[in-house]
Each structure stands twice: as C-alpha cells, then as structure tokens.
Enzyme design. Structure first.
Site, PDB file in Angstrom:
ATOM      1  N   SER A  97       0.913  -1.248  -0.183  1.00 40.21           N
ATOM      2  CA  SER A  97      -0.147   0.129   0.005  1.00 40.21           C
ATOM      3  C   SER A  97       0.858   1.168   0.087  1.00 40.21           C
ATOM      4  O   SER A  97       0.187   2.389  -0.077  1.00 40.21           O
ATOM      5  CB  SER A  97      -0.969  -0.160   1.038  1.00 40.21           C
ATOM      6  OG  SER A  97      -2.057  -0.760   0.856  1.00 40.21           O
ATOM      7  N   ASN A 112      -8.887  -0.552  -0.361  1.00 38.34           N
ATOM      8  CA  ASN A 112      -8.029  -0.527  -1.457  1.00 38.34           C
ATOM      9  C   ASN A 112      -8.964  -0.166  -2.649  1.00 38.34           C
ATOM     10  O   ASN A 112      -8.513   0.313  -3.669  1.00 38.34           O
ATOM     11  CB  ASN A 112      -7.610  -1.846  -1.599  1.00 38.34           C
ATOM     12  CG  ASN A 112      -6.607  -2.220  -0.613  1.00 38.34           C
ATOM     13  OD1 ASN A 112      -5.398  -1.672  -0.590  1.00 38.34           O
ATOM     14  ND2 ASN A 112      -6.985  -3.321   0.173  1.00 38.34           N
ATOM     15  N   GLY A 122       3.069  -0.705   3.913  1.00 40.84           N
ATOM     16  CA  GLY A 122       2.700  -1.436   2.826  1.00 40.84           C
ATOM     17  C   GLY A 122       2.524  -2.888   3.342  1.00 40.84           C
ATOM     18  O   GLY A 122       3.621  -3.426   3.646  1.00 40.84           O
ATOM     19  N   THR A 176      -6.072 -13.026  -5.326  1.00 40.82           N
ATOM     20  CA  THR A 176      -6.852 -13.346  -6.765  1.00 40.82           C
ATOM     21  C   THR A 176      -6.346 -12.065  -7.662  1.00 40.82           C
ATOM     22  O   THR A 176      -6.674 -11.042  -7.370  1.00 40.82           O
ATOM     23  CB  THR A 176      -8.326 -13.223  -6.575  1.00 40.82           C
ATOM     24  OG1 THR A 176      -8.512 -14.647  -5.805  1.00 40.82           O
ATOM     25  CG2 THR A 176      -8.882 -13.837  -8.061  1.00 40.82           C
TER      26      THR A 176
END
Length: 347
Positions: free
Chosen positions: A77, A169, A300, A143
């Site tokens: 992140s 997100n 992150g 995924t």
C-alpha cells in the site's frame, strides 16, 4: 504471570535498556540497530532491514539471513502515496478537481447496492471516506483482478457510513482508473513519468502482470513459511502493485515532503487529516510518537512483504524498514523502532 501486553512489551523494553550509552570514546550505534533484530526474534520475520536517510548521509542495518541493501521487494500500500501524488499533480495542472465526482470521470461505473458515484468525490477516495467496500476483504489479496473486476466485487456490498474513515483498496483502484481517464495513460506510465524518472528511482517499478522480482532480490514468505516470492501484482493493482528498494523509498518521501513534487498548497492538503478525523490525509498518514514528534508516511502489506516508511514533516529525516514476510507479529515493535529513530535520545 504478567498480562499478555506486558509480555509483548518486555523484548522492546529490554532493547531500550540496551540503548543507554556506555562511557566510551567509540561511536554510539544508532538506536534502531538494537531494535531491528527483534523484528526477527520477537516479530516472527525471517529477516529485516532498514535504511535511515538524514543529512549528511544514510545508515543501513539488517538482521537475519537472505536480505540485503539493494534488494527489490513488494511495497504493497505504499503504492497509494505514489497514486495520490499523481492525482494531486493533475489537480495542480487543473486537469481535475478534488471536488469532482467519481461519476464525472467514470460515468455509470459506481452504482448498485446503495453505492452512487454521483455522491462520491475524488477527495473521498483519496481520504478513504467514500464508504466503498474493500474488494480485497473478499479476495484476501490472492486473486489477480482487472481494475473493473475489483470495483465490481466491491459494488456487490452496501457502502459504509458516508463520511466515516474506512480504509478501502477500492478507492485507489478507482483513482488509478481516473488517472487513465484524464491523461490517456495508465497510472503506471504517469507515475513513472512524473515521479520515478525525475527522482531517478532506478529500483522502483510498476510490474503489471510480471510475477517475478527484478534482481537483486531475496525470498518472500507467507506467515506459514510458504515461499511467495513469485506473485501476480494484479492482486492489488493501483492500491498496492509497486516494487521498490529501501533507498528509493527514502528518496521519494524526502522529495515529496520536502516540496519537490507538489506545490505547497497541495502538499498541505495532502497532509490535511480533518476529513478522516485525524487518521489519514491523502496517501499519507501521521503517527504521533511518545516524545510528541509526529512523523508522516505509509505502510505497505502484501503477501510476503511488510514495509513501513516514516519521515519528519519536512522530509529531512526518513526511515524505511521492511521484513520479508506478510506481517510483524509483535505490534509494539513498529512504534518502538520509529521512536528510536525520531525521538531525541536522553544522555
């Protein structure tokens, strides 16, 4: 038997005791160096490393095996700070406004289950106050998805309370789509042109669908010890795709907070946390340390990697540390490490 919180704090307390300077003419080791090994012994990481940047130079330290100064790693992140910077640069160029609605830039996309792009501004995406569901809560970061697929997953859920801070997100995936709509180029291309190339961040890239890391790099491990060095970055996209190095992150945050990437008005807006009730600005968040100093930066987390960068408000002092696994298991270690770097040491 001491309570669990006390037990968690004991390794940190013991390390801090070790920081008391001895009467010696030898140079005193940086306070962070005594704490870094605890990320391995108490934090559950196979290896850890840090790089501190301050005038006139840098300091590097590591603990554990299989980690090195020049390693490329996934930054999760921390990508959001890059995306927010590009959006704010576009605002400075009057190519968009933070008050623009999502509907203006991505017509018809955000609707359903109570979600309405006409009521959401770009500012609400930047500050995580849109209420949009986090698609990764469903995918668990495993995924690979296109941006459209990620947004559609989020839109199967009703929004959270409007105006309330709720980290998602999905907000930054949408901002990546807005960048492309406004510029005609991908968010990766714009970030490379506007940030990576001008700052000479030679170890930083947006890998797209590339599952391998550039050389040199170490290994990355999931919490159960599984090797996850090979990973499709499309699990995160504009919310967490970035690959980088310790030195590049230090250089980026020093430049950003030092005023090299944004006009002062927009840098101030980036650090304005009022919309998120003091918790988040725009791609940055503050953390007040026990000594009263507030540092700015981001963390992150992506499968196999956890990174944290923090800096003084003027960017003159920056610390980035990383571990080669998904999380640090002892929650007290991160704030202790930041305090060791940024808080004045008592004689």
């Amino acid at each position: 038997m001491p309570p669990l919180r006390t037990l968690l704090a004991m390794p940190v307390a013991l390390a801090l005791l070790a920081l008391t300077p001895a009467a010696s003419s030898a140079p005193t080791a940086p306070a962070t160096d005594a704490l870094l090994p605890l990320l391995v012994t108490a934090g559950g990481a196979p290896a850890a490393a840090l790089m501190a940047r301050e005038e006139p130079g840098t300091h590097y330290a590591r603990a554990g095996r299989g980690i090195s100064r020049a390693d490329h790693f996934r930054a999760g992140s921390i990508t959001k700070t890059f995306i927010a910077t590009v959006v704010l640069q576009l605002a400075a160029e009057h190519r968009l406004a933070l008050s623009d609605t999502v509907e203006q830039h991505l017509p018809g996309l955000v609707h359903g289950a109570g979600n309405d792009g006409r009521a959401l501004t770009l500012r609400s995406l930047l500050t995580h106050t849109s209420g949009l569901n986090d698609f990764s809560a469903e995918t668990k970061g495993l995924t690979p998805l296109s941006p459209l697929q990620a947004v559609r997953i989020a839109l199967t859920h009703p929004p959270a309370e409007p105006g309330r801070f709720a980290y998602s997100n999905t907000n930054y995936v949408l901002l990546g789509m807005v960048i492309e709509q406004v510029t005609g180029h991908s968010y990766a291309t714009e970030a490379e042109r506007r940030i990576i190339a001008p700052l000479d961040l030679t170890g930083t890239s947006f890998p797209g669908a590339r599952t391998s890391l550039p050389s040199p790099h170490g290994r990355a491990y999931a919490a159960d010890g599984t090797d996850v060095t090979e990973l499709d970055p499309r699990v995160a996209g504009a919310a967490g795709e970035l690959v980088t190095t310790l030195a590049d992150l230090d250089r980026f945050y020093a430049a950003l907070l030092g005023g090299r990437l944004l006009p002062s008005r927009l840098l101030h807006e980036m650090r304005d946390t009022r919309a998120a009730h003091g918790l988040y600005g725009m791609g940055l968040f503050p953390q007040k340390l026990p000594c009263g100093i507030t540092v700015w930066g981001h963390n992150g987390r992506i499968t196999g990697s956890y990174v944290r960068t923090a800096a003084t408000v003027d960017g003159r002092r920056v610390l980035t540390f990383r571990v080669n696994t998904t999380a640090v298991t002892d929650p007290g270690l991160e704030p202790a490490l930041l305090a060791a770097e940024f808080c004045p040491r008592t004689p």
